[in-house]
Design a protein around this motif. Structure first.
Motif, PDB file in Angstrom:
ATOM      1  N   LYS A 177     -44.327 -17.693 -10.279  1.00  0.00           N
ATOM      2  CA  LYS A 177     -43.787 -17.513  -9.079  1.00  0.00           C
ATOM      3  C   LYS A 177     -44.819 -18.345  -7.961  1.00  0.00           C
ATOM      4  O   LYS A 177     -44.180 -19.240  -7.064  1.00  0.00           O
ATOM      5  N   GLU A 178     -45.914 -18.558  -8.248  1.00  0.00           N
ATOM      6  CA  GLU A 178     -46.921 -19.391  -7.164  1.00  0.00           C
ATOM      7  C   GLU A 178     -46.404 -20.789  -7.241  1.00  0.00           C
ATOM      8  O   GLU A 178     -46.349 -21.472  -6.214  1.00  0.00           O
ATOM      9  N   TYR A 179     -46.262 -21.271  -8.359  1.00  0.00           N
ATOM     10  CA  TYR A 179     -45.904 -22.717  -8.394  1.00  0.00           C
ATOM     11  C   TYR A 179     -44.559 -22.905  -8.043  1.00  0.00           C
ATOM     12  O   TYR A 179     -44.536 -23.999  -7.112  1.00  0.00           O
ATOM     13  N   TRP A 180     -43.446 -22.046  -8.200  1.00  0.00           N
ATOM     14  CA  TRP A 180     -42.136 -22.448  -7.623  1.00  0.00           C
ATOM     15  C   TRP A 180     -42.357 -22.638  -5.896  1.00  0.00           C
ATOM     16  O   TRP A 180     -41.645 -23.312  -5.198  1.00  0.00           O
ATOM     17  N   LEU A 181     -43.019 -21.313  -5.581  1.00  0.00           N
ATOM     18  CA  LEU A 181     -43.222 -21.337  -4.129  1.00  0.00           C
ATOM     19  C   LEU A 181     -43.945 -22.545  -3.455  1.00  0.00           C
ATOM     20  O   LEU A 181     -43.818 -23.008  -2.667  1.00  0.00           O
ATOM     21  N   TYR A 182     -44.989 -23.036  -4.533  1.00  0.00           N
ATOM     22  CA  TYR A 182     -45.450 -24.407  -3.889  1.00  0.00           C
ATOM     23  C   TYR A 182     -44.671 -25.337  -4.017  1.00  0.00           C
ATOM     24  O   TYR A 182     -44.589 -26.235  -2.995  1.00  0.00           O
ATOM     25  N   LEU A 183     -43.701 -25.437  -5.142  1.00  0.00           N
ATOM     26  CA  LEU A 183     -42.692 -26.631  -4.972  1.00  0.00           C
ATOM     27  C   LEU A 183     -41.860 -26.413  -3.720  1.00  0.00           C
ATOM     28  O   LEU A 183     -41.233 -27.533  -3.198  1.00  0.00           O
ATOM     29  N   ASP A 184     -41.476 -25.281  -3.421  1.00  0.00           N
ATOM     30  CA  ASP A 184     -40.559 -24.968  -2.487  1.00  0.00           C
ATOM     31  C   ASP A 184     -41.316 -25.470  -1.098  1.00  0.00           C
ATOM     32  O   ASP A 184     -40.458 -26.223  -0.150  1.00  0.00           O
TER      33      ASP A 184
END
Length: 698
Positions: free
Chosen positions: A62-69
């Motif tokens: 979740k954190e990695y996808w939020l960072y990419l977002d």
């Protein structure tokens, strides 16, 4: 996008290394390893997401996808938001399916996902039916969920995510710091190509303008018939030089040689007869065509030419700035300047002023070779530890490549076409062809196991072939020990084809096979001159591939040999400490002979504390000429020395000491791709000095 980021990172690393910011470079490498954007490499981003899924790291996913977002997806237009949401939904489903497929943690990890994501997913229509998934005994057989368990669905999802990120990165500006990076790279590449084309065009124009000049006829001796009526310099060129040069009652020897060997914008060596106020109008017409004052900059050299207004003046060179008055004062007290002034000639006192001196200090041991390429853009330097540095000095001093070798290296030479290639000779009987742009070896040629020491390399001006001097090991078994043995060892001189990488022939070395220490082609490759360990200079006809003449030149070995500018003579330095000019039309006849100090001819000695003593036999070029063939640069214990060539006694007249070194200079080069300007001097402490000169005369 990924390749552009890698190039940028590499440039930053080179800059930090050049500045000596090693701590900063370590921090850079550490942060690059922890970079979440993975250098904008799509494959690495996909691998990171899959790693979170396989390790059941829901928080990390979740954190990695939020960072990419935050970093990437939020910059997209609103029309692409639905696509991002669909990819996020598919990513979570990919995670859930993976938890079910692993039997050991099936129930626990699946229920954990829905418990943690309940608040976020319960309001989303696409997840409404999925909350029953943990309570179905065999969800992979349920018609509603079975498609998600197929290999086709997972592959389709990963490919879709990969394509989406790839298109995204292609549309983004690199790092959002330099939006025109790729455009700048293409622009620099096109400008470099355009400069090279203009340089070639300039050479062609200079060649064509001199192709119309006629040569005189002379009687030669042992030279082949095809050079009988040839002179590198025509009468028109001599008239041009005569209108701008001072008086000398002694002229050079017969010069009727090589009319097909076209000059490249240079002038004849030696002084020419003075023209007084009674000179003919045709001899003074060249000066009157120029404007009253003309300031010229060629490479690192600045020239200011002052055209005379009176018919009787032959032209005068006006130095720049404060150097003008100093030069004129010294000229008024000079015998040569006084004679020129009385006859309306030129001032020749102090032809150069040293404007600046930079140091290249990337080597950590004594230098053996230091050579500038044909274009004058790059330098290759080799030290005794076998480390080669390829570097540039214009507009800034910068290392382009570092070449390490397991086997000892003894010689190097730039190829002529293309000039990005280096020939590297080893101590184990091999020659490598190295591409300095691609930073890799193109070929490695096995020369001769019985003669493993590659002492000298010379590439023909056409670039189609090169000569290679191979020698046997000395009695000590060393590939490059200190002073050589009194009895010369056996050697071979071979011709290799550069394109086919095959040996073409072996030259005959009479009276016996001997180690060739130095080699040099004339400007069009029709002649090759060599200096050997037996003290003999040999001149080879490269159209017939046979020896045209040979003579004993020095008591001891010949260390360095070069053609004069007009190619009627050959200069050499030998173990006997002499600098000699030889007439190649009269075999073995000296035109001048001068003894040089040992620090100019070698062997070179570096002493230190506690009786430390290092001895180095000359390997590289010991002298180099300026673009006009009027001045020569030699070695010394404190830096390079520049002499003016004369036709009297002494043969050399000292004009400038470059200085700057704390250890003996062992090899020199003079960058004259366009005009005289940059002198390179390399010493036993690994330092290379680059001196920029101001030319005060045309």
């Amino acid at each position: 996008m990924g390749s552009a980021v890698e190039r940028t990172d590499e440039h930053v690393r080179e800059y930090l290394m050049y500045r000596g910011f090693t701590s900063t470079m370590k921090h850079l490498d550490t942060e690059i390893k922890a970079d979440k954007e993975k250098g904008f490499r799509v494959d690495k981003i996909i691998d990171q997401l899959q790693q979170f899924v396989l390790n059941f790291d829901l928080f990390g996913l979740k954190e990695y996808w939020l960072y990419l977002d935050r970093r990437l997806f939020c910059r997209l237009e609103d029309v692409y938001r639905s696509t991002v949401n669909k990819l996020r939904t598919s990513l979570y489903r990919y995670y859930v399916i993976n938890t079910i497929q692993v039997t050991s943690c099936r129930a626990r990890k699946t229920q954990e996902f829905f418990q943690k994501q309940a608040l976020e997913l319960q309001s989303q229509v696409e997840w409404r039916d999925w909350f029953i998934l943990p309570f179905i005994p065999t969800p992979e057989q349920n018609p509603a969920f079975s498609p998600y368990f197929s290999r086709q669905w997972s592959d389709t999802f990963l490919v879709s995510l990969h394509n989406f990120l790839s298109v995204l990165f292609q549309c983004m500006h690199i790092l959002w710091l330099n939006p025109h990076f790729d455009a700048e790279v293409q622009k620099m590449t096109s400008l470099t190509e355009e400069n090279e084309q203009l340089r070639q065009l300039l050479f062609v124009l200079q060649t064509e303008s001199r192709d119309q000049r006629e040569g005189d006829v002379m009687v030669h001796h042992k030279l082949p018939v095809y050079v009988q009526n040839m002179d590198r310099l025509g009468d028109t060129e001599l008239d041009l030089v005569s209108s701008q040069r001072p008086v000398s009652t002694t002229t050079t020897s017969s010069r009727n040689f090589f009319s097909t060997f076209l000059p490249q914008g240079r002038r004849t060596p030696g002084k020419v007869p003075q023209f007084t106020t009674g000179s003919s109008p045709s001899q003074l017409a060249v000066g009157r065509k120029d404007p009253p004052t003309n300031l010229v900059r060629v490479g690192h050299v600045f020239k200011r030419l002052k055209t005379p207004e009176k018919k009787g003046d032959a032209g005068e060179v006006e130095p720049l700035g404060e150097a003008s008055s100093d030069s004129l004062d010294s000229c008024s007290n000079s015998r040569s300047c006084g004679g020129a002034a009385e006859g309306g000639g030129l001032s020749v006192e102090q032809p150069f002023i040293k404007l600046s001196q930079e140091e290249y200090g990337e080597h950590h041991s004594s230098i053996m070779h230091c050579r500038v390429d044909c274009s004058g853009r790059r330098v290759a330097s080799l030290d005794v530890d076998g480390v080669i540095k390829v570097w540039s000095f214009n507009p800034i001093m910068q290392t382009k490549a570092t070449i390490m070798s397991k086997s000892p290296l003894l010689s190097l030479e730039w190829a002529t076409k293309p000039d990005r290639l280096l020939l590297l000779g080893s101590g184990v009987g091999t020659v490598r062809l190295y591409d300095t742009d691609a930073k890799k070896n193109l070929y490695e040629m096995n020369i001769d196991e019985t003669h493993p020491r590659i002492l000298s390399l010379a590439c023909s001006p056409s670039g189609s072939s090169f000569v290679c001097s191979a020698a046997a090991l000395s009695r000590s078994g060393s590939v490059d020990s200190a002073p050589r043995l009194p009895i010369p060892v056996s050697g071979q001189l071979l011709l290799w084809d550069t394109k086919t990488v095959k040996q073409q022939l072996q030259f005959s070395l009479e009276p016996e096979p001997v180690a060739i220490n130095c080699t040099a082609f004339n400007h069009n490759g029709n002649l090759l001159v060599t200096g050997a360990a037996d003290g003999v200079i040999r001149l080879f006809d490269m159209q017939r591939y046979e020896s045209a003449m040979s003579w004993r030149a020095h008591d001891g070995e010949v260390y360095s040999v070069e053609f004069s500018y007009d190619e009627n003579t050959v200069f050499s330095i030998g173990e006997d400490g002499k600098f000699i000019q030889w007439n190649i039309h009269r075999c073995g006849v000296k035109q001048s002979d001068q003894v040089l100090p040992q620090d100019a001819t070698g062997p070179f000695i570096l002493s230190g504390y506690s009786g430390y003593k290092q001895v180095q036999v000359p390997r590289g070029r010991l002298f180099a000429f300026d673009s006009e063939g009027q001045h020569v640069l030699t070695c010394s214990s404190t830096g390079g020395l520049i002499y003016r060539l004369t036709n009297g006694e002494p043969a050399l007249e000292s004009v400038l000491s470059l200085g700057g070194h704390k250890a003996p200079v062992v090899t020199v080069d003079w960058c004259s791709a366009v005009d005289c300007g940059t002198c390179l001097t390399a010493s036993m402490d690994g330092k290379i000095k680059l001196s920029t000169l101001l030319a005060q005369k045309s």
